[in-house]
Design an enzyme around this catalytic site. Sequence first.
Site, PDB file in Angstrom:
ATOM      1  N   MET A 263       0.829  -1.208   0.000  1.00  0.00           N
ATOM      2  CA  MET A 263       0.000   0.000   0.000  1.00  0.00           C
ATOM      3  C   MET A 263       0.862   1.255   0.000  1.00  0.00           C
ATOM      4  O   MET A 263       1.791   1.377   0.786  1.00  0.00           O
ATOM      5  CB  MET A 263      -0.932  -0.052   1.224  1.00  0.00           C
ATOM      6  CG  MET A 263      -1.850   1.134   1.343  1.00  0.00           C
ATOM      7  SD  MET A 263      -2.965   1.246  -0.092  1.00  0.00           S
ATOM      8  CE  MET A 263      -3.162   3.013  -0.186  1.00  0.00           C
ATOM      9  N   GLU A 298       4.569   0.783  -5.775  1.00  0.00           N
ATOM     10  CA  GLU A 298       4.148   1.653  -4.667  1.00  0.00           C
ATOM     11  C   GLU A 298       4.875   2.991  -4.732  1.00  0.00           C
ATOM     12  O   GLU A 298       4.293   4.040  -4.489  1.00  0.00           O
ATOM     13  CB  GLU A 298       4.370   0.984  -3.307  1.00  0.00           C
ATOM     14  CG  GLU A 298       3.725  -0.389  -3.141  1.00  0.00           C
ATOM     15  CD  GLU A 298       2.286  -0.473  -3.600  1.00  0.00           C
ATOM     16  OE1 GLU A 298       1.562   0.527  -3.496  1.00  0.00           O
ATOM     17  OE2 GLU A 298       1.872  -1.549  -4.091  1.00  0.00           O
TER      18      GLU A 298
END
Length: 870
Positions: A263, A298
């Site tokens: 994330m 990411e």
Amino acid sequence: MKTETPVVKYLADYKAPTHKIETVDLEFHLDDTQTQVFSKMKITPVNGNTLELNGEELKLKSVKVNGEEFSNYKEENEILTLTGLPSEAFTLEIHNEINPKANTALDGLYKSGGMFCSQNEPEGFRRITYFIDRPDNLSVFTTKIIADKKDYPFLLSNGNLIESGDLEDGKHFAVWNDPFAKPAYLYALVAGDLAVIEDTFKTKSGRDVKLQVFVDKGNEEKSHHAMESLKKSMKWDEKRFRLEYDLDIYMIVAVDSFNMGAMENKGLNIFNSAYVLASKETAEDRNFFGIESVVGHEYFHNWTGNRVTCRDWFQLTLKEGLTVFRDQEFSADLNSRSVCRINDVRNLKAAQFPEDAGPQSHPIQPKSYIEMNNFYTMTIYEKGAEVIRMYHTLLGEEGFQRGMDKYFELYDGQAVTTADFTHAMSVANDNYDFSQFRRWYDQAGTPVLDITTKYDEAAKEFTLTVNQSTPATPGQPTKEPFHMPFLLGLLDSAGNDMTLALKNRDDQNDLDRGLLHIKADTETFVFANVNERPVASLNRNFSAPVVLRSDLTDEDFVFLMANDNDDFNRYEAGQALALKNIHAMLKDENHQVDELFIKAWGSILNDNNIDEEFKAVCLSLPSMIDVAATIDIPNYRAIHEAKDKLFKLLANTYKLELASIYNDLSTERPFKVDAKAMGERKLRGFVLACLSTVEEHKELARECFKYATNMTDMMNSLSVMVNENLPGCQESLKEFYDKFKDQTLVMQKWLSVQASSCDDTTFDKVQELMKDEVFDMNVPNLVSALIGSFARNKVQFNHESGRGMKFIAEMIRKVDAINPQSASRLAGAFNDYRKMPADLKEIAKAELTAIVESDKTSKNVYEKLSKTLN
Ligand code: PHE
Ligand code: ZN
């Protein structure tokens, strides 16, 4: 029975927010079961004085407006509605309590092992505190974390550390401020007793950025590859996209319990440990590769996702399709470009094409959803990346990069839509007309191109007729034609590309790149001055993400395998031929495999001019899913057997050559993680799999396993032993377990390889493995490794007794009570419900209906399975 049907959200209902939260100061008093959250928000009204805040699983303690106790609110259906608010800017203070330990859904603030961590995309922040939890609300976040100092020496959040110190009772605190306004989904918090490795990166403008990778103590040595990957990503983004990092610190934290890969939280990425930790003893080459690409992915989000974010979740592909395209290009620039493209397409065909042909089919910009978490799909990500790649093919690298510069110039700091992206690409390129191209965002389904060719010897003309059609998908019975870039070459008999000249059209401008524009349902291209019958190399580099059907002959494919100047199509020609043979074998048990194909396969095997990895992918047979794609009711066992038979035939035909390649590749060499070394290990593993089907080499896999000095060789040999039930299999599994039982990432491989075997003993084996102490139903990686692998095991899932699917249905129910996202992923196993034979379909129907009608079923599973049954 399900009492209420979940609410459907529609793109068409989008409304701008009524308020803006300008700044939010958060204070956390961390506690396993009673974490206190104090939030102080500066809010500007935009429209009206009623404010709706999202909140789920929160215990509300108090509300203050402008410092005064406030009671004009009600909480209903996970919305806190405050009425009669000031019409000027005001402060809102909320105190609430949460229970991180009970949060097994891993959404919001939760515990992974001993540490606190958060996951807020897409809608997790509302499980931390009441908020305008939507991506078009951008706020500046400041966070104070208070926790026990001994258990949680590291207290982390986004941005810069501005203060820290000790408190009484063994507690300490840290205050972080992120100067960049961002949506709540990019917020992160971590607290734990961790190990950290550090480095620095000097940006192109000369700023030093501190880089930190946080891992469980003892894993420091396994985090260097992630750190190296991060530095490569930062450098690459400066070079290829002119994008520089914008904070002074970049942190990555590895956690074992995580629903996804990783994330992109601003300045504080949280990663599934599978995408951080690697050593040659514990990680396969595909893991090293995966780490590089996910770390890149990411990092690249910092610009495509964070600096420019999404207006609403229907725009998810705006950041994901674009960022996957960027990470694919990063991998291609750092490794073998052709092999990367082949693997990306293989992945697309194996996972996105079936999704688009099944009950979950949706356009890359969906029009509605029940549970947003169900839309982190292969379609949004991988097909989304193909759509971005098509802009790139249409505009060329320079035009595309001009469009990217324009995109940041127009939209930095904003929450925008895919239409805004298209706009930037267009205005930067002489107002390029993307109006028809935009259909890629709205229409689901994989288009089919039917191509016929004709050579007119007398006129020296070659005619290509292209017919496009797209199958109906749920909610979209008919489709309009797409605008697709179609790269092609015409090869002369020496294998050289002919110069292209179109006779019947005026759109000649892209011909020197071999680019044709397909727009109408039927297009005819007449090439002039074609002095001999050419062999057409169609849809080079897979320029359009379509299913291609053509009248090319077996001889043409053999020619392309040997001569095409486009590596992707050399590979694809081999696949096409193999596929033809497998289909023929399925129709007729006694089908004699085409000599032509066997010979062509051998030529690739013996070609010393192609590198090892490319050779390995070219020699690989199509996946079971590729084979099943065109069959109405596939019999997976039969497909498995046909593939097996073909594989054995090829292996036995070339056993001498294979053995010699194996020996050459088995000489001692230093372990390296570069494209060349990984390619050699890949080919060696492939050759081992071939040889293991040959009688006199049945002991080879066990040998390889015994002397393996890296995990790639170990897993290659172990999976061959398991799949072929070879001598030494049981000892090897046992030795592997004894050696690695304390390392969960390695145990995930061990579980997965056993659950993936097509053998009928697998079912009982899986039941047994569920009781093993290395298994834990609360950890998504483990659920996926064991239960997920079994669910993806087409032969065993579709076992004629029905036991496979009954078991997976039961697991969906069990896992759903713990973690709906994890369960929803398992539910994907039923996506080919409509392609099941009648008796299995009956069983599946009963199981799925019971789940859909149950009150206990999550929105996630409900949405998936109700679509499946429809
Ligand atoms: N945004 C993440 C990525 O693509 C994926 C993700 C989605 C992670 C939702 C967690 C939850 O990189
Ligand atoms: Zn992403």
